[in-house]
Design an enzyme around this catalytic site. Structure first.
Site, PDB file in Angstrom:
ATOM      1  N   ASN A 158      33.249 -40.707 -53.203  1.00  0.00           N
ATOM      2  CA  ASN A 158      32.845 -41.817 -54.068  1.00  0.00           C
ATOM      3  C   ASN A 158      33.577 -41.858 -55.402  1.00  0.00           C
ATOM      4  OD1 ASN A 158      30.939 -43.218 -52.540  1.00  0.00           O
ATOM      5  ND2 ASN A 158      29.471 -41.562 -52.812  1.00  0.00           N
TER       6      ASN A 158
ATOM      7  N   THR B 203      34.249 -37.126 -47.252  1.00  0.00           N
ATOM      8  CA  THR B 203      33.116 -36.449 -47.890  1.00  0.00           C
ATOM      9  C   THR B 203      32.163 -35.938 -46.829  1.00  0.00           C
ATOM     10  OG1 THR B 203      31.125 -36.681 -49.222  1.00  0.00           O
ATOM     11  CG2 THR B 203      31.962 -38.689 -48.253  1.00  0.00           C
TER      12      THR B 203
ATOM     13  N   ASP C 255      29.172 -35.456 -47.391  1.00  0.00           N
ATOM     14  CA  ASP C 255      27.871 -36.079 -47.678  1.00  0.00           C
ATOM     15  C   ASP C 255      27.654 -37.379 -46.915  1.00  0.00           C
ATOM     16  OD1 ASP C 255      26.873 -34.160 -49.436  1.00  0.00           O
ATOM     17  OD2 ASP C 255      28.039 -34.976 -51.094  1.00  0.00           O
TER      18      ASP C 255
ATOM     19  N   MET D 220      23.412 -29.017 -47.943  1.00  0.00           N
ATOM     20  CA  MET D 220      23.886 -29.785 -49.077  1.00  0.00           C
ATOM     21  C   MET D 220      23.317 -31.201 -48.988  1.00  0.00           C
ATOM     22  SD  MET D 220      27.794 -28.472 -49.763  1.00  0.00           S
ATOM     23  CE  MET D 220      28.096 -27.019 -50.778  1.00  0.00           C
TER      24      MET D 220
ATOM     25  N   ARG E 216      22.699 -33.826 -52.487  1.00  0.00           N
ATOM     26  CA  ARG E 216      21.908 -33.960 -53.710  1.00  0.00           C
ATOM     27  C   ARG E 216      21.111 -35.254 -53.719  1.00  0.00           C
ATOM     28  NH1 ARG E 216      23.114 -29.953 -57.297  1.00  0.00           N
ATOM     29  NH2 ARG E 216      25.170 -29.044 -57.064  1.00  0.00           N
TER      30      ARG E 216
ATOM     31  N   GLU F 224      19.226 -30.242 -50.299  1.00  0.00           N
ATOM     32  CA  GLU F 224      19.045 -29.601 -51.611  1.00  0.00           C
ATOM     33  C   GLU F 224      18.414 -30.530 -52.635  1.00  0.00           C
ATOM     34  OE1 GLU F 224      22.797 -28.713 -53.610  1.00  0.00           O
ATOM     35  OE2 GLU F 224      23.818 -30.263 -52.481  1.00  0.00           O
TER      36      GLU F 224
ATOM     37  N   LEU G  82      29.531 -22.830 -46.693  1.00  0.00           N
ATOM     38  CA  LEU G  82      29.852 -22.577 -45.296  1.00  0.00           C
ATOM     39  C   LEU G  82      29.930 -23.882 -44.516  1.00  0.00           C
ATOM     40  CD1 LEU G  82      29.051 -19.747 -46.273  1.00  0.00           C
ATOM     41  CD2 LEU G  82      27.818 -19.425 -44.136  1.00  0.00           C
ATOM     42  N   GLN G  83      29.032 -24.828 -44.808  1.00  0.00           N
ATOM     43  CA  GLN G  83      28.957 -26.049 -44.014  1.00  0.00           C
ATOM     44  C   GLN G  83      30.169 -26.951 -44.195  1.00  0.00           C
ATOM     45  OE1 GLN G  83      25.446 -28.549 -45.661  1.00  0.00           O
ATOM     46  NE2 GLN G  83      25.569 -26.735 -46.926  1.00  0.00           N
TER      47      GLN G  83
END
Lengths: 406, 406
Positions: A111, A139, A141, A185, A187, A242, A293-294
């Site tokens: 982003n 990403t 995410d 992960m 956020r 998280e 790790l991911q």
């Protein structure tokens, strides 16, 4: 203009397939006989004029680039201001580009990085220097808008789902009651935590609960479901993002002096949940905090992810040369029995600095799992496995490529 | 006596290759045309007479047994008292064994379980019922004495070293300074934390620090080395065993009311170290708490581990039938250019309830890394990879085998 070198850069956090996009870019440039430079450390290196010449690398090096996790050219979180905020920074960038006669810029990022890429669209208007810019998505995410998915997410998802499935078998082997919490992960978005749902082979399989930032956390409902899972299965596996939020819209595991009596709270939301379970149910939990790790686990990369990350890179080169400007190589899914994806141009300005959260139709009514629609979305992205270059010690060969500076 | 069924059981925590030993046991029994039962949930199931008949499983099921993580027959932490402590429990066991005419018992486990196995050696003397017992080693902690290594450890080590290597590449990609802490299992021993040393391809590679329970933690020396690594590499990767001890010989991350103002400390020693680094160096750290992932990760199992775990199982059957009594199928390493292992009998009484810590010659002089001798010991154990049965979703097929109860 085509004889002038193209410039590629990686930006933001690495993924397991970021270097597959780099490979796609480099192979397309070689195929089209175009010189290609890359910036070290992303935008930070570009600002300082720290460039490398990819044409100096051997074909064998480029062939193994996509087997490396991380960002082979280096990344940073360096972002660019708007022209109005700091014209001198943009004029310095112009100097770097002009010095090397660069008129095509390929920015591979998430982003924030695509937001920066969008600011290059008006580069010529402001500086008088012709420049075309193409964005390449990346990403773990999966929160870029305008694209079916972001390269990097499917591989991280495959890692998380694989680990959840393996731990679930381990847990089911144990006679005593157990609670396992895996903190992923994410956020602001739950795509990664939600991906553990693919671990379930049959209804009721682990993970029994999935906690997403998009769904307000309700402690009572959570504890009720944990108790129910312990009664039904003898165990309860929980995936949590998280950034899980409480009713006040604030992350549950952020620093809260009032709740911790002046001591900084260490550990994330997984540890926070373990504390809640301990207080309310009197049980200890196993907590796995997967952290980097991911996003580094190239050994579990999705073959689909690798292939499409590569395609996003090679298409960006073709588009740059063919005169496209200010777009990202986004993915559109063709809904067939076997899903496939086409790369389509989406304007950078419509993507950058936004955030795609999980839509309501992907979140189960009780806010504690995903819907079948989410699994239909996810599963085709996980298909693998991808080849790994194991070295003589049985570990992935991760020797860095030594790029030649200009 | 050979027509009477053998009894096999799994005990303690699962490993990635525990079911390979089970497969070795079953295949040897089939080859020798011997009936083989197994107890559900280890010693807990044996006490209650909860047995299954492995002869009812198909060859195809047995063939995929070694691809499953966990403990297919179930495990528990149930331990057995001595004869003097509770003769009635042993007489109840005698009833179970006599009911099924079982005279051979194969116990697959770690220290506590092998300790229980040792108590069966005097079973006939106490109960008048003839019984032979053979132990099969298993523990990711690698802390069984009398054997070169314990099946389960090499695969956990391969998982940890792979992840450390991949994260190290990810970390080296980032322009900003970073600290990464990976907390491994190991309450009393550092074998697992130490295994991350294999991740380093060149001197100075991550992990830059390895913190072992066998080496007293010295905060000043630790912080000095962290600073030095940040200066040299721009990052610092730390592997730490959960049981790391302070100068007082107590685990650093145990519950300490005085240090936490009455609040229970959550999170492990990785989080504790992150707090230390934050206070003393003003830097935040990334912390990965690997938890059960390291013992469940069958997808990264070592091929050597799988093969030898299988051999430990098959050899146990042969020994039981050939009249051996009260020994474990231990591994002796043959020191050749390409190391190989032979299975040798070691008395259960000399193994059970003891603990093998890392010897001084495997720990570096500064207590913050391992010696080349340790790497020479470790590397041959990691050799892989092993085949994984990927399902159509790209995840490991982990469907449980449905054993038939007697």
């Amino acid at each position: 203009m085509t004889a002038s070198p193209l410039l590629y850069l990686q930006s933001g956090g690495p993924t397991a397939v970021l270097n597959a996009s780099a490979q796609g870019v480099i192979e397309a440039a070689r195929r089209l006989d175009l010189p290609l430079y890359a910036a070290r450390d992303g935008l930070a290196g570009l600002v300082k004029g720290e460039l490398v010449d990819t044409t100096r690398a051997t074909d064998a090096e480029i062939a193994r680039l996509s087997t490396l996790p991380g960002a082979s050219f280096g990344v940073s979180r360096h972002m660019l201001p708007t022209w109005e905020e700091a014209p001198q920074e943009w004029l310095a960038l112009r100097d770097v580009l002009e010095r090397h006669d660069i008129h095509h810029l390929l920015i591979n990022g998430g982003n924030g990085s695509i937001g920066c890429a969008a600011r290059f669209v008006e580069f010529e208007q402001h500086t008088g220097y012709p420049l075309r810019v193409i964005g390449i998505p990346k990403t773990i995410d999966n929160d870029l808008v305008g694209t079916d998915f972001s390269p990097g997410f499917p591989s991280a998802a495959r890692f998380l789902a694989t680990q959840m499935r393996e731990v679930a078998v381990d847990m089911a082997s144990m006679a005593q009651r157990r609670i396992f919490i895996m903190e992923t992960m994410g956020r602001h978005t739950g795509w990664l935590a939600a991906s553990t749902a693919a671990a379930a082979q049959y209804a009721g399989d682990a993970p029994q609960l999935i906690l997403l930032p998009e769904a307000t956390f309700d402690a009572e409902r959570f504890l009720r479901k944990v108790r129910q899972s312990l009664d039904e299965h003898g165990h309860c596996a929980i995936a949590v993002a998280e950034g899980l939020e409480g009713a006040d819209g604030r992350p549950l595991a952020e620093f809260r002096p009032d709740a911790t009596y002046g001591h900084e709270q260490l550990g994330g939301v997984g540890t926070w949940l373990a504390g809640l379970v301990k207080r309310e149910l009197g049980m200890t939990s196993h907590v796995a905090q997967v952290d980097c790790l991911q996003r580094a686990a190239r050994h579990l990369a999705s073959a689909v992810d690798l292939r499409l990350a590569h395609q996003a890179g090679s298409t960006a080169v073709e588009w740059a040369v063919n005169g496209k400007q200010g777009v990202m190589t986004a993915f559109a899914r063709r809904a067939t029995d076997t899903p496939s994806w086409e790369v389509e141009p989406v304007p950078l300005a419509s993507i950058g600095d936004r955030e795609r959260r999980m839509p309501a139709e992907f979140i189960d009514a009780d806010n504690l799992w995903v819907t079948p629609a989410y699994l239909d979305y996810l599963r085709p992205l996980l298909a693998g496995p991808a080849a790994v270059p194991w070295d003589k010690d049985g570990l992935p060969d991760c020797r860095a490529i030594d790029w030649v500076s200009i």
